[in-house]
Design a protein around this motif. Structure first.
Motif, mmCIF file in Angstrom:
data_model
loop_
_atom_site.group_PDB
_atom_site.id
_atom_site.type_symbol
_atom_site.label_atom_id
_atom_site.label_comp_id
_atom_site.label_asym_id
_atom_site.label_seq_id
_atom_site.Cartn_x
_atom_site.Cartn_y
_atom_site.Cartn_z
ATOM 1 N N ARG A 69 0.835 -1.209 0.000
ATOM 2 C CA ARG A 69 0.000 0.000 0.000
ATOM 3 C C ARG A 69 0.867 1.256 0.000
ATOM 4 O O ARG A 69 0.620 2.204 -0.762
ATOM 5 N N ARG A 70 1.914 1.249 0.834
ATOM 6 C CA ARG A 70 2.794 2.413 0.901
ATOM 7 C C ARG A 70 3.560 2.598 -0.408
ATOM 8 O O ARG A 70 3.734 3.722 -0.890
ATOM 9 N N ALA A 71 4.023 1.493 -0.979
ATOM 10 C CA ALA A 71 4.782 1.581 -2.228
ATOM 11 C C ALA A 71 3.927 2.120 -3.368
ATOM 12 O O ALA A 71 4.423 2.826 -4.257
ATOM 13 N N LEU A 72 2.643 1.792 -3.341
ATOM 14 C CA LEU A 72 1.727 2.271 -4.376
ATOM 15 C C LEU A 72 1.146 3.642 -4.043
ATOM 16 O O LEU A 72 0.362 4.186 -4.832
ATOM 17 N N ALA A 73 1.525 4.176 -2.881
ATOM 18 C CA ALA A 73 1.045 5.495 -2.435
ATOM 19 C C ALA A 73 -0.479 5.548 -2.395
ATOM 20 O O ALA A 73 -1.108 6.491 -2.882
ATOM 21 N N LEU A 74 -1.067 4.516 -1.791
ATOM 22 C CA LEU A 74 -2.520 4.428 -1.686
ATOM 23 C C LEU A 74 -2.945 4.542 -0.227
ATOM 24 O O LEU A 74 -2.216 4.138 0.681
ATOM 25 N N SER A 75 -4.120 5.071 -0.016
ATOM 26 C CA SER A 75 -4.661 5.111 1.337
ATOM 27 C C SER A 75 -5.272 3.766 1.712
ATOM 28 O O SER A 75 -5.256 3.368 2.888
ATOM 29 N N THR A 76 -5.806 3.061 0.712
ATOM 30 C CA THR A 76 -6.429 1.756 0.935
ATOM 31 C C THR A 76 -6.164 0.857 -0.263
ATOM 32 O O THR A 76 -6.247 1.308 -1.408
ATOM 33 N N PRO A 79 -8.725 -5.019 -4.272
ATOM 34 C CA PRO A 79 -8.309 -6.373 -4.672
ATOM 35 C C PRO A 79 -7.332 -6.407 -5.838
ATOM 36 O O PRO A 79 -6.386 -7.201 -5.851
ATOM 37 N N TRP A 80 -7.527 -5.542 -6.827
ATOM 38 C CA TRP A 80 -6.666 -5.569 -8.007
ATOM 39 C C TRP A 80 -5.263 -5.036 -7.730
ATOM 40 O O TRP A 80 -4.342 -5.285 -8.499
ATOM 41 N N ASP A 81 -5.089 -4.326 -6.629
ATOM 42 C CA ASP A 81 -3.763 -3.798 -6.292
ATOM 43 C C ASP A 81 -2.792 -4.898 -5.870
ATOM 44 O O ASP A 81 -1.577 -4.668 -5.821
ATOM 45 N N SER A 278 -9.872 -3.271 0.854
ATOM 46 C CA SER A 278 -11.267 -2.829 0.807
ATOM 47 C C SER A 278 -12.007 -3.482 -0.356
ATOM 48 O O SER A 278 -11.574 -3.390 -1.506
ATOM 49 N N TRP A 279 -13.132 -4.110 -0.032
ATOM 50 C CA TRP A 279 -14.015 -4.683 -1.045
ATOM 51 C C TRP A 279 -15.272 -3.823 -1.207
ATOM 52 O O TRP A 279 -16.302 -4.301 -1.692
ATOM 53 N N SER A 280 -15.178 -2.574 -0.820
ATOM 54 C CA SER A 280 -16.331 -1.676 -0.902
ATOM 55 C C SER A 280 -16.868 -1.618 -2.332
ATOM 56 O O SER A 280 -16.123 -1.379 -3.285
ATOM 57 N N GLY A 281 -18.157 -1.846 -2.468
ATOM 58 C CA GLY A 281 -18.788 -1.848 -3.781
ATOM 59 C C GLY A 281 -18.679 -3.167 -4.513
ATOM 60 O O GLY A 281 -19.276 -3.343 -5.580
ATOM 61 N N LEU A 282 -17.903 -4.095 -3.942
ATOM 62 C CA LEU A 282 -17.690 -5.395 -4.589
ATOM 63 C C LEU A 282 -18.174 -6.546 -3.710
ATOM 64 O O LEU A 282 -17.875 -7.702 -3.981
ATOM 65 N N LYS A 284 -20.799 -8.132 -3.351
ATOM 66 C CA LYS A 284 -21.604 -9.210 -3.934
ATOM 67 C C LYS A 284 -20.750 -10.257 -4.650
ATOM 68 O O LYS A 284 -21.215 -11.368 -4.929
ATOM 69 N N PHE A 285 -19.485 -9.904 -4.954
ATOM 70 C CA PHE A 285 -18.616 -10.848 -5.658
ATOM 71 C C PHE A 285 -17.823 -11.751 -4.708
ATOM 72 O O PHE A 285 -17.486 -12.881 -5.053
ATOM 73 N N ARG A 286 -17.530 -11.255 -3.526
ATOM 74 C CA ARG A 286 -16.647 -11.986 -2.611
ATOM 75 C C ARG A 286 -17.183 -13.367 -2.222
ATOM 76 O O ARG A 286 -16.392 -14.320 -2.107
ATOM 77 N N PRO A 287 -18.493 -13.547 -2.028
ATOM 78 C CA PRO A 287 -18.977 -14.881 -1.648
ATOM 79 C C PRO A 287 -18.735 -15.963 -2.691
ATOM 80 O O PRO A 287 -18.905 -17.149 -2.398
ATOM 81 N N TYR A 288 -18.320 -15.565 -3.905
ATOM 82 C CA TYR A 288 -18.134 -16.547 -4.970
ATOM 83 C C TYR A 288 -16.665 -16.905 -5.206
ATOM 84 O O TYR A 288 -16.361 -17.703 -6.090
#
Length: 338
Positions: A69-76, A79-81, A278-282, A284-288
């Motif tokens: 996360r730090r290397a990518l300079a992201l706050s959160t 999944p694709w990261d 964070s799976w926010s907005g996703l 519905k996909f995680r249970p699969y």
């Protein structure tokens, strides 16, 4: 299609439960432990293993994710990261052709022990290698023992990636195991259970790393390759624990509903995986996500072996780092037993 898959899996669970009842077992889990010959560890042992993974390995993976996360300079993290190189570098290209992959692997094996290199050389001379990917070729990779000659066959789909190098080294470890057991009088002894078979291959991945400069002449690329592989080794444990714990629940509760299955999978997944993602907005996909693991459909309860063997391989590697000659000798002596 998803609904059909869930219905198919529900039918499989019910049929498997009935098989267990017909055979006199309380559930399919207990039936499979007997069918797989697991006489030296119990379901309770696997539960303890899950807990140990959660306590010791998962925090390390959390640290890896935070560094990413730090290397990518992201706050959160999303999944694709998790599937990109944090520094933006292109994929490693350790070889160009299947012949180059084989030649370099033979060199690595010879450096470890001339006998190991000779195993692959013999396979090349006999035409027992099909390494390069091509149109229409079946997917996957494996080492196939051939009992009559004692010289196995390696099949894979190489495309010039680090993963291909690891696969070749992995299958080469299986091949060495085949060579070491070829003189055993009983054919059954040449086909050990997966806990032992995968120990041979996973140990070879790790012991060979001292000679990966054959593939990576640039020290920075060599370090990157080793780091990537070792992180992947550790990441094996939480996923195996997730799948295994999920299977135990499924077959201990064969009458569960699809909604309960979704809920329990999500709980177990969050226990072991991507705790800072964070799976926010996703949601519905995680249970699969479990659907991608074909073992659940095709070979139930064949999965914990990977983690057991990986733990053993790490121990072999520890021995190798302390005394390479003694570790290699012990490795070969153990594999020669079958």
């Amino acid at each position: 299609l998803v609904a059909q898959l869930h219905q198919l899996f529900t039918e499989l669970v019910q049929l498997r439960h009935q098989v267990a009842l017909n055979a006199g077992f309380a559930n399919f889990r207990d039936y499979m432990f007997a069918a797989l010959g697991r006489f030296d560890y119990t379901p309770e042992d696997t539960f303890n293993f899950h807990a140990a993974i959660r306590a010791t390995v998962v925090p390390l993976i959390d640290e890896f994710d935070d560094a990413r996360r730090r290397a990518l300079a992201l706050s959160t993290l999303r999944p694709w990261d998790l599937d990109v190189d944090p520094s933006g570098k292109p994929p490693l290209r350790p070889f160009q052709t299947g012949e180059e992959l084989l030649e370099k692997t033979i060199t690595v094996f010879q450096r470890l022990d001339p006998f190991l290199g000779q195993c692959l050389t013999t396979m090349r001379q006999m035409g027992h290698l099909d390494l390069e990917s091509r149109k229409g070729k079946a997917p996957g990779g494996y080492n196939y023992p051939l009992d009559e000659t004692g010289v196995p066959f390696i099949f894979m789909n190489a495309t010039s990636s680090l993963r291909d190098v690891v696969t070749m080294l992995h299958e080469g470890g299986h091949a060495v195991h085949s060579f070491l057991t070829r003189r055993l009088p009983l054919s059954a002894d040449k086909h050990p259970p997966s806990e032992v078979a995968e120990l041979a291959s996973m140990s070879m991945e790790l012991m060979s790393m001292d000679h990966w400069d054959v593939f990576f002449s640039d020290p920075a690329e060599l370090r990157r390759a080793k780091k990537t592989h070792l992180e992947g080794v550790l990441e094996t444990f939480p996923w195996v624990a997730t799948i295994d714990k999920f299977q135990h629940w499924i077959y201990e509760n064969p009458d569960h509903t699809e909604a309960q299955r979704h809920q329990r999978w999500t709980q177990i997944f969050q226990e072991f995986n991507q705790r800072s993602v964070s799976w926010s907005g996703l949601e519905k996909f995680r249970p699969y996500l479990w659907q991608k693991q074909l073992h659940l459909y095709e070979v139930p309860f064949y999965y914990i072996e990977y983690a057991l063997a990986q733990l053993g391989a790490i121990a072999v590697w520890r021995n190798f780092r302390q005394d390479p000659a003694a570790a290699l000798a012990g490795y070969q002596q153990a594999l020669a037993l079958g």
